[in-house]
Scaffold this active site. Structure first.
Site, PDB file in Angstrom:
ATOM      1  N   GLU A 131     -35.854  16.313  27.125  1.00 34.62           N
ATOM      2  CA  GLU A 131     -37.212  16.805  27.452  1.00 34.62           C
ATOM      3  C   GLU A 131     -37.027  16.671  29.080  1.00 34.62           C
ATOM      4  OE1 GLU A 131     -42.045  17.009  26.458  1.00 34.62           O
ATOM      5  OE2 GLU A 131     -40.664  15.785  25.346  1.00 34.62           O
ATOM      6  N   GLY A 271     -41.403   7.289  29.463  1.00 36.03           N
ATOM      7  CA  GLY A 271     -42.198   6.018  28.867  1.00 36.03           C
ATOM      8  C   GLY A 271     -41.377   5.855  27.369  1.00 36.03           C
ATOM      9  N   ALA A 272     -41.312   7.172  26.745  1.00 39.64           N
ATOM     10  CA  ALA A 272     -40.722   6.879  25.468  1.00 39.64           C
ATOM     11  C   ALA A 272     -40.672   8.521  25.015  1.00 39.64           C
ATOM     12  CB  ALA A 272     -41.685   6.464  24.112  1.00 39.64           C
ATOM     13  N   ASN A 275     -37.717  12.255  20.161  1.00 37.90           N
ATOM     14  CA  ASN A 275     -36.539  12.839  19.524  1.00 37.90           C
ATOM     15  C   ASN A 275     -36.488  12.730  17.958  1.00 37.90           C
ATOM     16  OD1 ASN A 275     -35.315  12.991  22.109  1.00 37.90           O
ATOM     17  ND2 ASN A 275     -35.266  10.829  21.859  1.00 37.90           N
ATOM     18  N   GLU A 308     -45.435   8.409  19.404  1.00 40.57           N
ATOM     19  CA  GLU A 308     -44.127   8.790  19.181  1.00 40.57           C
ATOM     20  C   GLU A 308     -43.707   9.361  17.809  1.00 40.57           C
ATOM     21  OE1 GLU A 308     -42.888   9.817  21.894  1.00 40.57           O
ATOM     22  OE2 GLU A 308     -44.077   8.742  23.101  1.00 40.57           O
ATOM     23  N   GLU A 330     -48.776  17.305  23.320  1.00 42.25           N
ATOM     24  CA  GLU A 330     -49.004  16.078  23.960  1.00 42.25           C
ATOM     25  C   GLU A 330     -50.660  15.914  23.651  1.00 42.25           C
ATOM     26  OE1 GLU A 330     -47.394  13.951  24.614  1.00 42.25           O
ATOM     27  OE2 GLU A 330     -45.171  15.062  24.828  1.00 42.25           O
TER      28      GLU A 330
END
Length: 551
Positions: A131, A271-272, A275, A308, A330
């Protein structure tokens, strides 16, 4: 420093109004990686589907092309054009399989996009970050979020150097190969965009558990880290289990694969990353030690793990049509994360913390030269899109919609949104329509919030009429302009409010023209630049409580 301006055409803008659906789609992607630190070869087989009249164009960023075939027929250099960024194949037709073989150099990839090395060449491991536009650094593809495909992946590597091979999806098979090598195959039954592709290969330790979903499906939970960090993942594992249960109970969203991998790495530019089935974290956001970690840091680990994981539905199963819709995944997921943290701890404290961060980070951004809407009209560099406005202000807009609909209406609306757009690339308009349809409302006016930079101001005035026992509340909204003037606005603003008597008791609220009170707390929706609300049967001058919950 040169004083000569750089011509704007060297940095062309991408505009929301220029969006066109893809002319070519890919139904299935088959990938085979022969992994190595200095050199990795990637074979890709794309099952093509034509949806328009344009010739086939695929992204591919500085790939070393070794071979290109259509339906197993080798193409010579006259049959395609590749300029280091775009691959064009004029002769491609609907239903063909495009096969390519490219070579990558992970150890020399310092962009931390695509496939790269984390750590030293001797001890480090390989991983990916795709991404927003990293997949084009791995193979040729239509690297945009509205091209969703099913992925079958095979990883091959030296068994001693890369004993652990991971990719997104369900594990299919694994075993030895010749020359001290081994393989692992993975398949994801759910269509997903290329930015959610991920692999990890190296020497990692595992912390393992299992979880049974509300639908009775057994899921293996596997958290991975290097030897020096594996002992600090226990709290993250517990947080993951709590997040999975909360999402089932609050949104009805169950996990949908057989295994859920989480990898901690010391070298990660995000940061994370969410996936599908293989979340990757910067270690500092995941590790916790009972001797040294503070309460705030424990809550932060829990929140990031939850964020996540929640993307599995708000971002993965339903993704963005284009990057202008970034806040669709987001902002929505930040709101879900905040709600989860509030449910696990103190809702009041969590709300105060979130608003304090909003004031520290997003308010200055909204008031300065970098102010931009939650959904900007254009961008030059997509990696500059990940801002406090898109995330935190975007979450506040979702919170506003949830307040407008109420808990039951919000659940009906989110259920319809996920059901209607499962396996699709959606827009903010799609979310508003689904929320409205589920509640027989037209929420289209809320789209204006996504197109405005800067916050509106809300002016309130109330006065009590003792002779009629009425309390009159006046609301007015406006924008402050740079020249010191003000401009009227008419954004829809839900105002959560209550009235207290002098003893601190909540008063029943009955608006003029209503026959009975509608509870002691309600949401007033300001549609126009100003409005007046008259409350009946108020025995004495009340104390108003407006924008409750820091709404």
């Amino acid at each position: 420093m040169s004083q000569h301006p750089v011509p704007a055409e060297q940095f062309p803008a991408t505009r929301l109004t220029d969006y066109q659906p893809p002319s070519w789609r890919v139904d299935t992607v088959e990938l085979v990686f022969d992994l190595g630190i200095e050199s990795t070869e990637v074979q890709a087989h794309l099952h093509l589907r034509r949806d328009g009249e344009s010739i086939l164009q695929l992204h591919g960023e500085n790939l070393q092309l070794l071979e290109l075939c259509l339906d197993d027929q080798l193409l010579d250099s006259n049959a395609y054009r590749y300029d280091g960024h775009i691959l064009e194949i004029p002769g491609a037709t609907d239903g063909q399989i495009l096969s390519s073989r490219v070579r990558l150099q992970p150890a020399e990839n310092t962009t931390l996009e695509g496939l790269y090395l984390s750590g030293s060449p001797e001890r480090g491991f390989l991983l990916t970050q795709c991404e927003a536009q990293g997949f084009r650094h791995i193979t040729f593809f239509s690297d945009r979020p509205d091209v969703l495909a099913r992925y079958d992946v095979e990883l091959r590597a030296d068994v001693q150097r890369f004993p652990v091979l991971l990719a997104g999806g369900n594990p299919q098979s694994s075993g030895p190969l010749a020359d001290h090598r081994h393989y692992a195959r993975f398949s994801d039954p759910h269509p997903r965009p290329s930015y959610l592709f991920a692999l990890v290969a190296g020497e990692l330790q595992c912390l393992e558990d299992h979880y049974t979903t509300g639908e009775g499906h057994s899921v293996q939970l596997r958290l991975w880290a290097e030897r020096d960090a594996i002992g600090q993942l226990s709290y993250a594992l517990g947080a993951l289990r709590r997040a999975m249960r909360w999402d089932e109970e609050t949104y009805g969203r169950c996990y949908d694969l057989d295994v859920f991998h989480v990898v901690a790495t010391h070298d990660f530019n995000m940061g994370a990353m969410e996936n599908k089935g293989l979340n990757i974290f910067n270690s500092k956001y995941l590790l916790a030690d009972t001797e040294t970690t503070t309460d705030a840091e424990f809550r932060s680990v829990e929140a990031v793990i939850g964020h996540e994981y929640f993307h599995n539905w708000s971002g993965n199963r339903v993704t963005c049509r284009d990057w202008f819709q970034l806040s669709l995944k987001e902002g929505f997921t930040v709101f879900r994360e905040q709600s989860f943290s509030a449910a696990m701890h103190s809702p009041s404290l969590k709300r105060i913390e979130d608003v304090a961060m909003l004031r520290r980070t997003q308010f200055p951004e909204d008031a300065g030269p970098l102010a931009h809407p939650v959904r900007p009209a254009e961008y030059v560099e997509i990696n500059n899109f990940y801002t406090a406005t898109v995330y935190e202000k975007g979450a506040e807009l979702i919170r506003m919609l949830a307040a407008r609909l109420g808990a039951e209406g919000w659940r009906r609306g989110s259920d319809l949104y996920f059901a209607r757009h499962d396996g699709q690339a959606a827009t903010i308009e799609d979310l508003l329509v689904a929320l409205g349809d589920a509640n027989d409302l037209d929420l289209s006016r809320y789209l204006a919030w996504y197109d405005h930079a800067g916050p509106p101001h809300l002016r309130t005035q109330g006065h009590y009429q003792a002779d009629t026992q009425r309390y009159v509340l006046q609301l007015e909204q406006f924008y402050s302009l740079p020249n010191g003037q003000v401009a009227k606005t008419s954004l829809p603003i839900p105002v959560r409010m209550a009235l207290f008597d002098q003893n601190g008791t909540l008063l029943p609220l009955r608006l003029q023209d209503e026959t009975t009170p509608q509870g002691t707390e309600r949401v007033l929706e300001l549609h126009d630049s100003s409005a007046e609300y008259v409350f009946e049967d108020i025995p004495a001058a009340p104390v108003p409580s407006l924008l409750r919950g820091l709404s």
